[in-house]
Scaffold this active site. Structure first.
Site, PDB file in Angstrom:
ATOM      1  CB  SER A 188      -0.899  -0.040   1.645  1.00  8.89           C
ATOM      2  OG  SER A 188      -0.203  -0.145   2.136  1.00  8.89           O
ATOM      3  CE  LYS A 189       2.334   3.059   5.453  1.00  7.07           C
ATOM      4  NZ  LYS A 189       3.280   3.448   6.448  1.00  7.07           N
ATOM      5  CB  SER A 190       5.080  -0.530  -2.862  1.00  4.01           C
ATOM      6  OG  SER A 190       5.964  -0.830  -3.674  1.00  4.01           O
TER       7      SER A 190
END
Length: 307
Positions: free
Chosen positions: A236-238
């Protein structure tokens, strides 16, 4: 709040998938959805979906509806109406009042700067000034540690007082904190098994303390491996967090199945979503789930398989 033990006759397992509407469904969230669905189906239980829309500034317009449409396309249909946390404020307020009346919660005027000056962990109020709208925190007793048995990761011990301290239940901006809302909702919906990503493992100790303070049943827990991007970050943060493709569900479902440590051969003959899920349900082996992150993933949402 309804009695958490008041389940329909014969229901011994009630699980849930609870995405936040901060983006579309990606490979990591699909793995969590499929994993929680498989645990429920294996037990002959129920599976629910709850939208955790507590933080409007972080929401992406239309994301919740797209997430629900994607789940439908992947054959993951809930066994009841979808619940949205944004409509459940009265339940959270009732729980908060109970916690404050019992001494388990208190108003806190500390700012982030106040806490940063003492190492960032709240053990007592050190506010430089009073706020017009204080936060409300849960009072963690000195020395508190919580032990529980995770169905995937085994025995877990969390030093909540030492590593977390008194945690927020209602933010100073008036928004409800995740820890309170999830505990209230799980109790109200009679959730017996919380199956979710390992990124939420460190929240479990706090939630168990809250459950004990509210006098509700502590569910079983299973924390699934995270899916990472090529940069090694949680998906989700990539930059690799492309949404899965509801128009072509089989590749992403196969990837999620493999990410759960399951034998790919079980799904080899499946040519439809229904057929694949039937094979997965029959062949699911929870003991095969690993604890290491899954990945890297390269463009799974556009049809490519893991690199």
């Amino acid at each position: 709040m309804s009695d958490p033990n008041d389940h329909p006759a014969g229901i011994v397992h009630r699980g849930r998938f609870a995405p936040s509407p901060t983006g579309d469904l990606h490979a990591g969230s699909l793995l969590a959805a499929l994993g929680s669905w498989l645990f429920a189906r294996r037990a002959g239980g129920e599976w629910l979906v709850r939208i955790e829309d507590l933080d409007p500034p972080r929401e992406v317009a239309g994301a919740a509806d797209r997430q629900l449409a994607a789940l439908q396309a992947f054959g993951l249909e809930p066994d009841g109406p979808v619940v949205r946390q944004s409509a459940r404020g009265a339940l959270y307020q009732d729980a908060l009042e109970r916690l404050m009346s019992s001494g388990h919660a208190f108003e806190c005027h500390c700012s982030r700067a106040d806490l940063a000056a003492i190492g960032g962990i709240h053990h007592q109020c050190v506010a430089a000034r009073r706020r017009a709208r204080p936060a409300v925190r849960f009072r963690v007793p000195a020395g508190s540690r919580v032990a529980f048995d995770d169905l995937v990761r085994g025995r877990q011990v969390q030093e909540v007082w030492a590593t977390v301290g008194d945690f927020v239940l209602r933010r100073a901006d008036g928004y409800w904190a995740y820890q309170l809302a999830v505990v209230v909702d799980d109790a109200d919906q009679g959730i017996t098994d919380v199956v979710r990503g390992a990124d939420l493992l460190d929240s479990t100790g706090r939630q168990i303390l809250l459950q004990r303070a509210l006098g509700v049943t502590v569910p079983r827990h299973a924390h699934l491996p995270l899916v990472t991007g090529a940069d090694g970050q949680k998906l989700s943060k990539s930059e690799a967090a492309w949404p899965v493709d509801p128009a072509d569900p089989l590749p992403a479902l196969r990837h999620a199945w493999a990410g759960l440590g399951q034998d790919p051969a079980v799904l080899a003959e499946a040519t439809s979503v229904g057929g694949l899920l039937a094979c997965a349900r029959a062949g699911f082996r929870p003991e095969s789930i690993g604890t290491r992150p899954v990945g890297p993933v390269v463009d799974i949402g556009r049809g490519a398989l893991p690199s």
